[in-house]
Design a protein around this motif. Structure first.
Motif, PDB file in Angstrom:
ATOM      1  N   LEU A   1      12.090  10.840  -8.809  1.00 17.83           N
ATOM      2  CA  LEU A   1      10.698  11.173  -8.516  1.00 17.83           C
ATOM      3  C   LEU A   1      10.568  11.563  -7.040  1.00 17.83           C
ATOM      4  O   LEU A   1      11.115  10.890  -6.172  1.00 17.83           O
ATOM      5  N   PRO A   2       9.820  12.618  -6.724  1.00 18.89           N
ATOM      6  CA  PRO A   2       9.701  13.080  -5.327  1.00 18.89           C
ATOM      7  C   PRO A   2       8.696  12.269  -4.528  1.00 18.89           C
ATOM      8  O   PRO A   2       7.650  12.777  -4.124  1.00 18.89           O
ATOM      9  N   ILE A   3       9.010  11.005  -4.307  1.00 18.41           N
ATOM     10  CA  ILE A   3       8.134  10.147  -3.510  1.00 18.41           C
ATOM     11  C   ILE A   3       8.569  10.261  -2.053  1.00 18.41           C
ATOM     12  O   ILE A   3       9.673   9.872  -1.693  1.00 18.41           O
ATOM     13  N   VAL A   4       7.703  10.836  -1.220  1.00 26.37           N
ATOM     14  CA  VAL A   4       8.060  11.109   0.166  1.00 26.37           C
ATOM     15  C   VAL A   4       7.039  10.476   1.110  1.00 26.37           C
ATOM     16  O   VAL A   4       5.885  10.269   0.766  1.00 26.37           O
ATOM     17  N   MET A   5       7.496  10.189   2.315  1.00 25.83           N
ATOM     18  CA  MET A   5       6.647   9.628   3.370  1.00 25.83           C
ATOM     19  C   MET A   5       6.082  10.801   4.176  1.00 25.83           C
ATOM     20  O   MET A   5       6.604  11.159   5.225  1.00 25.83           O
ATOM     21  N   ASP A   6       5.020  11.406   3.665  1.00 25.27           N
ATOM     22  CA  ASP A   6       4.439  12.534   4.374  1.00 25.27           C
ATOM     23  C   ASP A   6       3.483  12.059   5.461  1.00 25.27           C
ATOM     24  O   ASP A   6       3.157  10.873   5.553  1.00 25.27           O
ATOM     25  N   ALA A   7       3.038  13.007   6.290  1.00 26.10           N
ATOM     26  CA  ALA A   7       2.180  12.660   7.424  1.00 26.10           C
ATOM     27  C   ALA A   7       0.847  12.077   6.970  1.00 26.10           C
ATOM     28  O   ALA A   7       0.330  11.134   7.579  1.00 26.10           O
TER      29      ALA A   7
ATOM     30  N   MET B   1       0.827  -1.207   0.000  1.00 26.12           N
ATOM     31  CA  MET B   1       0.000   0.000   0.000  1.00 26.12           C
ATOM     32  C   MET B   1       0.861   1.257   0.000  1.00 26.12           C
ATOM     33  O   MET B   1       0.545   2.237  -0.693  1.00 26.12           O
ATOM     34  N   PHE B   2       1.953   1.248   0.777  1.00 20.38           N
ATOM     35  CA  PHE B   2       2.857   2.392   0.778  1.00 20.38           C
ATOM     36  C   PHE B   2       3.415   2.653  -0.626  1.00 20.38           C
ATOM     37  O   PHE B   2       3.462   3.811  -1.079  1.00 20.38           O
ATOM     38  N   MET B   3       3.838   1.601  -1.309  1.00 14.12           N
ATOM     39  CA  MET B   3       4.446   1.767  -2.617  1.00 14.12           C
ATOM     40  C   MET B   3       3.431   2.234  -3.656  1.00 14.12           C
ATOM     41  O   MET B   3       3.702   3.143  -4.445  1.00 14.12           O
ATOM     42  N   GLN B   4       2.257   1.622  -3.653  1.00 14.73           N
ATOM     43  CA  GLN B   4       1.255   1.984  -4.650  1.00 14.73           C
ATOM     44  C   GLN B   4       0.786   3.421  -4.461  1.00 14.73           C
ATOM     45  O   GLN B   4       0.695   4.194  -5.425  1.00 14.73           O
ATOM     46  N   LEU B   5       0.482   3.800  -3.222  1.00 15.47           N
ATOM     47  CA  LEU B   5       0.040   5.168  -2.968  1.00 15.47           C
ATOM     48  C   LEU B   5       1.188   6.160  -3.157  1.00 15.47           C
ATOM     49  O   LEU B   5       0.960   7.303  -3.562  1.00 15.47           O
ATOM     50  N   GLY B   6       2.416   5.727  -2.865  1.00 10.46           N
ATOM     51  CA  GLY B   6       3.571   6.593  -3.093  1.00 10.46           C
ATOM     52  C   GLY B   6       3.752   6.897  -4.561  1.00 10.46           C
ATOM     53  O   GLY B   6       3.990   8.043  -4.951  1.00 10.46           O
ATOM     54  N   PHE B   7       3.651   5.853  -5.406  1.00 11.36           N
ATOM     55  CA  PHE B   7       3.752   6.067  -6.850  1.00 11.36           C
ATOM     56  C   PHE B   7       2.612   6.946  -7.354  1.00 11.36           C
ATOM     57  O   PHE B   7       2.811   7.828  -8.188  1.00 11.36           O
TER      58      PHE B   7
ATOM     59  N   PHE C   1       9.016   1.449   8.239  1.00 11.33           N
ATOM     60  CA  PHE C   1      10.456   1.625   8.078  1.00 11.33           C
ATOM     61  C   PHE C   1      10.945   1.071   6.739  1.00 11.33           C
ATOM     62  O   PHE C   1      11.838   1.644   6.113  1.00 11.33           O
ATOM     63  N   SER C   2      10.350  -0.033   6.279  1.00 15.72           N
ATOM     64  CA  SER C   2      10.705  -0.559   4.956  1.00 15.72           C
ATOM     65  C   SER C   2      10.286   0.419   3.866  1.00 15.72           C
ATOM     66  O   SER C   2      11.001   0.608   2.876  1.00 15.72           O
ATOM     67  N   GLY C   3       9.122   1.035   4.054  1.00 14.30           N
ATOM     68  CA  GLY C   3       8.662   2.027   3.087  1.00 14.30           C
ATOM     69  C   GLY C   3       9.603   3.214   2.996  1.00 14.30           C
ATOM     70  O   GLY C   3       9.867   3.732   1.907  1.00 14.30           O
ATOM     71  N   GLN C   4      10.123   3.652   4.133  1.00 13.35           N
ATOM     72  CA  GLN C   4      11.080   4.756   4.133  1.00 13.35           C
ATOM     73  C   GLN C   4      12.313   4.409   3.307  1.00 13.35           C
ATOM     74  O   GLN C   4      12.816   5.225   2.519  1.00 13.35           O
ATOM     75  N   ILE C   5      12.807   3.204   3.490  1.00 12.12           N
ATOM     76  CA  ILE C   5      14.007   2.763   2.757  1.00 12.12           C
ATOM     77  C   ILE C   5      13.718   2.679   1.263  1.00 12.12           C
ATOM     78  O   ILE C   5      14.495   3.160   0.429  1.00 12.12           O
ATOM     79  N   LEU C   6      12.583   2.065   0.901  1.00 10.87           N
ATOM     80  CA  LEU C   6      12.234   1.918  -0.510  1.00 10.87           C
ATOM     81  C   LEU C   6      11.979   3.265  -1.166  1.00 10.87           C
ATOM     82  O   LEU C   6      12.362   3.486  -2.326  1.00 10.87           O
ATOM     83  N   TYR C   7      11.350   4.189  -0.450  1.00  9.78           N
ATOM     84  CA  TYR C   7      11.126   5.530  -0.990  1.00  9.78           C
ATOM     85  C   TYR C   7      12.456   6.208  -1.315  1.00  9.78           C
ATOM     86  O   TYR C   7      12.605   6.873  -2.344  1.00  9.78           O
ATOM     87  N   SER C   8      13.416   6.044  -0.402  1.00 15.74           N
ATOM     88  CA  SER C   8      14.731   6.647  -0.614  1.00 15.74           C
ATOM     89  C   SER C   8      15.414   6.057  -1.843  1.00 15.74           C
ATOM     90  O   SER C   8      16.015   6.795  -2.646  1.00 15.74           O
TER      91      SER C   8
END
Length: 391
Positions: free
Chosen positions: A351-357, A40-46, A336-343
């Motif tokens: 691409l500006p994929i960030v873990m926002d609030a 879900m983090f990856m799909q919504l991030g993209f 935490f895995s999402g943070q690493i993958l986003y980076s």
């Protein structure tokens, strides 16, 4: 047989003991929930990255109003309209100044390996204000000489080591649309799903690179209003007074115009949303199977509790607490895995994929709903706990 004396004294929650009684099952459950959360983090991030990058240039434009052709669909499919429509807006007292802009895709030749790639090219008058950047006007002055361009240093690396060469004071010369150009400066715009890179030049150079474009036609018209003017009101006046071969939007409307294209006119936004939904469904199935198996395995113990006088509602609360604990333990690794993958994605694709609030809270709520909903379904099995069967 589990000792239930702790329920009365509440030293250790029953839900915790039930979950940790079989560590392997707990690990599998956490892994399944984490996988669903990461998905879900990856799909919504993209998806959010798509929408954010599609309007990077739109947000940087120094304008209160934007004129476009009614035939334009998005920045990747812009149609031209007569430049005189932009000049006609000056008849309104609220209009302070205007700036004509051309926009299209041209072929850029990588000066290192000579491969060509499409790059989004903007042409404007260097004396006009184009971007909300204090240092941009100084760079734009260099475009007054023909054949000069500003290269977006955030463009994908397939365009060549332009930034490295330029910063090392190496002459960066290449071809655009088969004609020689010289890189006179760098800007920061960023790639999008529609454009891998961006190039800014003067309208004079633009028309030389793209001679098929009519000289009196532009793709975007920027309008700056007097201080205190209402952009919405002025746009309504201009839309009524100008011919129907042009459309006047506020800057916010222009941004929404681009976002709506990617949301509604392409399958990309739908696909990413569907991917997030599939992750949610997978997580529901995993949590339900774990909790259902746990309840089934401990039906005799639950029946004993009922025989001891505990109400069925209390047992429901035990299963609900199990769902909450699984949501908490499964979400943390996903976050935490999402943070690493986003980076990794940011460094690889620009691409500006960030873990926002908003995304952090949304995914936690989805994981919590996923686990609590599955726990609610698994609770139905508790009805089968019959105290008579233990005697």
């Amino acid at each position: 047989m589990i000792n239930f004396s702790f329920i009365k004294f509440r030293k250790i929650p029953l839900a915790w003991l039930l979950l940790t009684r079989q560590p392997l099952r707990l690990i599998v459950a956490i892994a399944g929930i984490s996988f669903a959360g990461i998905l879900m983090f990856m799909q919504l991030g993209f998806r959010d990255g798509l929408f954010d990058t599609s309007v990077t240039i739109h947000k940087l434009l120094d304008a209160d109003l934007v004129l476009i052709s009614p035939r334009s669909k998005s920045s990747i499919s812009m149609s031209g309209f007569p430049k005189r429509r932009l000049i006609q807006t000056l008849a309104l007292e609220d209009v302070e100044k205007t700036a004509p802009v051309n926009l299209t895709y041209l072929l850029w030749r990588n000066p290192e390996n000579l491969k060509t790639r499409s790059i989004l090219t903007l042409g404007f008058n260097p004396s006009d204000s184009l971007l909300l950047d204090d240092g941009f006007s100084r760079k734009a002055d260099k475009l007054k000489n023909p054949g000069r361009v500003l290269f977006d240093k955030l463009s994908r690396p397939e365009f060549g080591p332009i930034e490295d060469w330029f910063l090392s004071e190496k002459r960066v010369e290449t071809e655009v649309a088969g004609k020689r150009v010289l890189v006179e400066g760098l800007v920061e715009l960023g790639p999008s799903f529609g454009a891998d890179g961006n190039l800014i030049t003067s309208r004079e150079t633009y028309l030389r690179l793209f001679p098929a474009n009519p000289k009196g036609s532009i793709e975007i018209g920027l309008v700056k209003l007097q201080n205190g003017s209402n952009p919405i009101l002025v746009s309504e006046i201009l839309n009524k007074s100008l011919p129907n071969d042009v459309r006047v939007l506020t800057k916010d409307q222009f941004i929404e115009f681009e976002k709506n294209y990617w949301k509604n006119s392409t399958a990309i936004g739908f696909i990413f949303s569907l991917g997030a939904l599939m992750g949610f469904v997978v997580g529901c199935v995993v949590v339900y199977q774990i909790l259902y198996s746990d309840v089934t395995d401990h039906l005799p113990e639950y029946a004993t509790l009922l025989a001891m006088g505990y109400r069925l509602k209390t047992l429901f609360f035990v299963v609900a607490r199990e769902g909450f604990l699984l949501a908490l333990f499964g979400y943390l690794p996903a976050y935490f895995s999402g943070q690493i993958l986003y980076s990794i994605i940011r460094n690889s694709t620009k691409l500006p994929i960030v873990m926002d609030a908003n995304k952090t809270i949304l995914i936690f709520i989805l994981v919590l709903v996923m686990c609590m909903g599955s726990a609610g379904i698994a609770m139905r099995k508790l009805v089968d706990a019959d105290p008579a069967e233990i005697f």
